[in-house]
Design a protein around this motif. Structure first.
Motif, PDB file in Angstrom:
ATOM      1  N   UNK A  38       1.002  -1.190   0.081  1.00 53.26           N
ATOM      2  CA  UNK A  38       0.061   0.130  -0.402  1.00 53.26           C
ATOM      3  C   UNK A  38       0.543   1.275  -0.162  1.00 53.26           C
ATOM      4  N   UNK A  39       2.114   1.475   1.287  1.00 51.03           N
ATOM      5  CA  UNK A  39       2.584   1.986   1.087  1.00 51.03           C
ATOM      6  C   UNK A  39       3.687   2.480  -0.437  1.00 51.03           C
ATOM      7  N   UNK A  40       3.909   1.597  -1.338  1.00 50.35           N
ATOM      8  CA  UNK A  40       4.918   1.547  -2.876  1.00 50.35           C
ATOM      9  C   UNK A  40       3.919   2.429  -3.205  1.00 50.35           C
ATOM     10  N   UNK A  41       2.846   1.664  -3.405  1.00 50.34           N
ATOM     11  CA  UNK A  41       1.413   2.258  -4.126  1.00 50.34           C
ATOM     12  C   UNK A  41       1.213   3.586  -4.298  1.00 50.34           C
ATOM     13  N   UNK A  42       1.388   4.303  -3.009  1.00 50.57           N
ATOM     14  CA  UNK A  42       0.668   5.721  -2.809  1.00 50.57           C
ATOM     15  C   UNK A  42       2.266   6.517  -3.262  1.00 50.57           C
ATOM     16  N   UNK A  43       3.165   6.478  -2.835  1.00 46.08           N
ATOM     17  CA  UNK A  43       4.334   7.072  -3.300  1.00 46.08           C
ATOM     18  C   UNK A  43       4.768   6.521  -4.901  1.00 46.08           C
ATOM     19  N   UNK A  44       4.268   5.514  -5.595  1.00 47.33           N
ATOM     20  CA  UNK A  44       4.216   5.308  -7.442  1.00 47.33           C
ATOM     21  C   UNK A  44       3.205   6.759  -7.657  1.00 47.33           C
ATOM     22  N   UNK A  45       2.017   7.229  -7.279  1.00 44.84           N
ATOM     23  CA  UNK A  45       1.159   7.947  -7.670  1.00 44.84           C
ATOM     24  C   UNK A  45       2.117   9.064  -7.727  1.00 44.84           C
TER      25      UNK A  45
END
Length: 365
Positions: A313-320
């Motif tokens: 979840x944290x990586x997906x948020x940072x991805x955007x």
């Protein structure tokens, strides 16, 4: 033409001669002015030939002090005019530009004789209508910032020197490479640094050489550093010097502040040299910005690619978030290349009008 001026403090010293040889080799001057030579004209003539210079003119030293000399190569055609213990006046003849005048100057070192230096500058300004440049060791300062160390330079001396420059209708050529040209006691509690060597020019001279560059070069011997004046014929320089304002610079929030600060830091030059200096600064800023921007874009792509492989979840948020940053950088890049290709200028804004707006805003400050 490449002009070098140095207060050598005596050419009887082998170290001074060695430094002069190195300056000729590395800086490749066409014309050299030396003050405080402390040697005879015979010695200067011998040195001139050994350095590869064909012509010279000497004002012999009196007693244990002074002595002036100029030497030049066949690449420069000169007529020697007036001379004294404090100056050599030279008319420079070139095929590609109108004739102009160079005064090699050495100011009175004694404070109680500075008025004589100022009067000489004013007198020299009145004897010819040729475009004029005067350069050398003035043994004087214009502003408090011209000195660091104990005991401030007297205000009345700075005021007198400034008045002479204003009365002579001269504009100072900005110095690069450092603020000072003379120092003593480096690293001690008595360390003093001063700017004694300078160059000034008339408005008509500026029109001939708007892209001139004055720089100071630090050497291993002598408390005086030489200054070098490099001239660029404006008729030839149009291909060599092309300033282009990039629209993408305006996307950088710090650009306006940095440009404003630089504009305010410039001395009270006339408009033409000030604009030349300003455009040179922005061109350099733009080159640094582009190189940093290119590296930043590569790094940002790597960050996005790395995050794209992660599913937490944290990586997906940072991805955007990082993807938005990459998109902004791509907008910068698109704007840059659109202007380079000279397309879609109306959508981005006319480059000349934007440059004019920036300069007008600077002028209002």
């Amino acid at each position: 033409m490449n002009f070098l001026s140095w207060n050598c403090r005596g050419l009887g010293n082998s170290r001074a001669v060695r430094v002069l040889r190195d300056l000729v080799k590395t800086r490749k001057p066409d014309f050299i002015f030396l003050s405080e030579t402390l040697v005879s004209s015979v010695k200067i003539s011998e040195l001139c030939l050994s350095l590869g210079f064909v012509h010279n003119f000497v004002v012999d030293c009196v007693g244990r002090g002074g002595g002036l000399a100029v030497m030049w190569k066949n690449t420069v055609v000169c007529n020697i005019g007036s001379s004294s213990l404090n100056h050599i006046d030279v008319e420079i003849l070139r095929d590609t530009v109108p004739h102009w005048r160079l005064t090699c100057f050495y100011g009175m070192p004694e404070r109680d004789r500075r008025r004589e230096s100022w009067d000489l500058i004013i007198h020299l300004s009145s004897i010819s209508s040729l475009p004029w440049c005067i350069a050398g060791d003035f043994n004087d300062m214009l502003f408090p910032s011209d000195k660091e160390g104990k005991h401030d330079h007297p205000q009345f001396l700075m005021h007198g020197f400034r008045e002479a420059i204003v009365d002579s209708e001269l504009v100072e050529i900005d110095l690069s490479g450092g603020r000072f040209t003379w120092e003593k006691g480096k690293g001690t509690t008595n360390w003093v640094r001063e700017r004694l060597d300078r160059a000034f020019a008339s408005d008509t001279w500026w029109q001939l050489h708007p892209l001139c560059k004055l720089s100071v070069h630090h050497i291993v011997y002598s408390d005086h550093d030489p200054i070098q004046l490099e001239l660029c014929n404006s008729n030839l320089s149009k291909k060599e010097f092309r300033f282009k304002f990039e629209n993408t610079w305006l996307r950088k929030s710090s650009f306006r502040d940095e440009v404003n600060q630089y504009w305010d830091s410039l001395p009270l030059l006339q408009l033409m040299p000030k604009l030349i200096s300003m455009s040179s600064y922005m061109a350099k800023w733009g080159r640094n910005f582009f190189h940093k921007f290119r590296d930043k874009l590569c790094k940002q792509r790597e960050i996005v690619n790395a995050l794209a492989q992660k599913t937490d979840e944290e990586s997906i948020k940072n991805y955007f978030l990082e993807k938005d940053k990459l998109h902004e950088l791509l907008l910068h890049e698109e704007s840059y290349w659109k202007q380079r290709a000279k397309t879609f200028w109306l959508a981005e804004g006319d480059v000349n009008s934007k440059f004019s707006v920036v300069m007008l805003r600077l002028g209002e400050k």
